[in-house]
Write an enzyme that holds these catalytic residues in place. Sequence first.
Site, mmCIF file in Angstrom:
data_model
loop_
_atom_site.group_PDB
_atom_site.id
_atom_site.type_symbol
_atom_site.label_atom_id
_atom_site.label_comp_id
_atom_site.label_asym_id
_atom_site.label_seq_id
_atom_site.Cartn_x
_atom_site.Cartn_y
_atom_site.Cartn_z
ATOM 1 N N HIS A 223 0.888 -1.149 -0.129
ATOM 2 C CA HIS A 223 -0.005 0.048 0.032
ATOM 3 C C HIS A 223 0.864 1.066 -0.073
ATOM 4 C CE1 HIS A 223 -3.470 2.569 0.350
ATOM 5 N NE2 HIS A 223 -3.580 2.157 1.969
ATOM 6 N N HIS A 262 -1.651 -1.309 -11.073
ATOM 7 C CA HIS A 262 -2.301 -0.975 -10.098
ATOM 8 C C HIS A 262 -3.586 -1.689 -9.968
ATOM 9 C CE1 HIS A 262 -4.963 1.839 -7.685
ATOM 10 N NE2 HIS A 262 -4.066 2.445 -7.472
ATOM 11 N N ASP A 316 3.126 5.860 -7.272
ATOM 12 C CA ASP A 316 4.508 5.875 -6.443
ATOM 13 C C ASP A 316 5.538 5.760 -7.533
ATOM 14 O OD1 ASP A 316 3.258 5.070 -4.282
ATOM 15 O OD2 ASP A 316 2.252 3.321 -5.062
#
Length: 380
Positions: A223, A262, A316
Amino acid sequence: MSATVAIARGLEDVIFTESSLCFIDGDQGRLYYAGYKIQDLAEYSTFEEVTYLLLHGHLPNKAELKAFSARLASLRALPASVIKQIKQFPRDAHPMSMLRTAVSELGMVDPTESDVSPEALYEKSLSLIAKFATIVAATKRHREGQKILAPRKGLSHAANFLYMSTGKVPSKEETKLMDVALILQAEHGFNASTFTAIATYSTQADIYSSIVAAVGALKGPRHGGANEAVMKMIAEIGTPENVSAWLADLQAKKGRVMGMGHRVYKSYDPRAGVLDKYAGEVAAKQGYSKEYAILKELERQAGAIYNPKGIYPNVDFYSGVVYSDLGYPLEFFTPIFAVARISGWCAHILEYTKVDNRLLRPDSHYTGKLDLPYKPLSKR
C-alpha cells in the site's frame, strides 16, 4: 460444506456503501475528488482547499478558505507530552511506527477522546489533519538528531511541513511541489487504509483508534510503502544505460517493475502524469537528475512490454523522486503519504457516519470439517 460459493477475493468489486468523495475510472485513467478532476485540483488548488472540499463537499470561497486555513494553522502544535514521547522514540525506529504511536498518544491526552458526536468528530478531524504534518516533521528531526521545530506562523500547510522538516522556509516552487504531492495522495476511494479506518470506526471506536488502524494498514509495502520500493529499484538499476539489462534480468526472474500496475487503473494513473510533469521540471533545474532519467528510460522500455497488458506507471512511480528532491530520505516517503491521506481518512469517517454507520461484518465460506469427535487431552 461443498456448496459452490462466489467468493470476492480481496473484496474485489464489492460495494458496501455510497460515497460522493471520490470517483475513479480505472479503464480510462480518470480520478475526481467530489466531482473535480485531479489534474485541475493539483494545478490550481492548495492542500487546504482540497481538504476543505473533502470535508465539506464543495470548494471554499475566499472567506471560507481564509477561516479554514487559519483554523488548521491554530491546531498544528503538538501537546508537550507528545513532543516528549517523540524525543524518547528509538532513532532507528521506522517513522510509520513513530507516527502510529504519536497518534495513539494524542488520543490518550484528549479528554474528549470518547466523544463521537458529529461536532466533536469534525473538530478532531481538523486537529489530526493539522497535526499529522507536525508529527512527521518532528520524527524526521528526531531521527536526524536535530532540534524539533514548532510550527511557524504565516506559512501554508505544505510550506510549514517543509519548514518544520528541513529548518528552512521553502521556495514557492518547493511549496507548490509539496502541495501537488499532498493533493494527489489525499484521497483514493476505499483503498486498504481507508477501508480499515471505516471498519474500525464502524465499531463506534474513537477516531484516534480508527486512524491508528489506518496508519498500520498504510505501513504495508503493498500500500503506502510502494514508493520506497521504487527508489530501491532505481538504486539497483544505477544508470539509465543499465535499464535494458536490468529489465531483461527481471523478466527472466519473473519479477515486477515497482511502481507499475495498479489494482484499479488499467491505463495510465492520472496522478502519475501530474507528478511526472513536476518531477521533470525539478529534474531540469537540477541538470536532469539521474533518478528521473532512469525512471523515464524504464517507463519507455517497460512500457513497450507491459502497456499492452494494461500495466502502466502509478503514482508511486514518480512520488519517491519528488520526495527525494524535497529533501526527505527514503523511510519518510510513506509518512508523507499519511500526511496527505489523513484528509481522506477523516472525510470518509465523517461521511460514513452520515450515510450508513453500519457495523462492518463480512462473512467467509467455511471449508473445514464438522462434528469431529472430541478427545480429552490425556488421549491425544
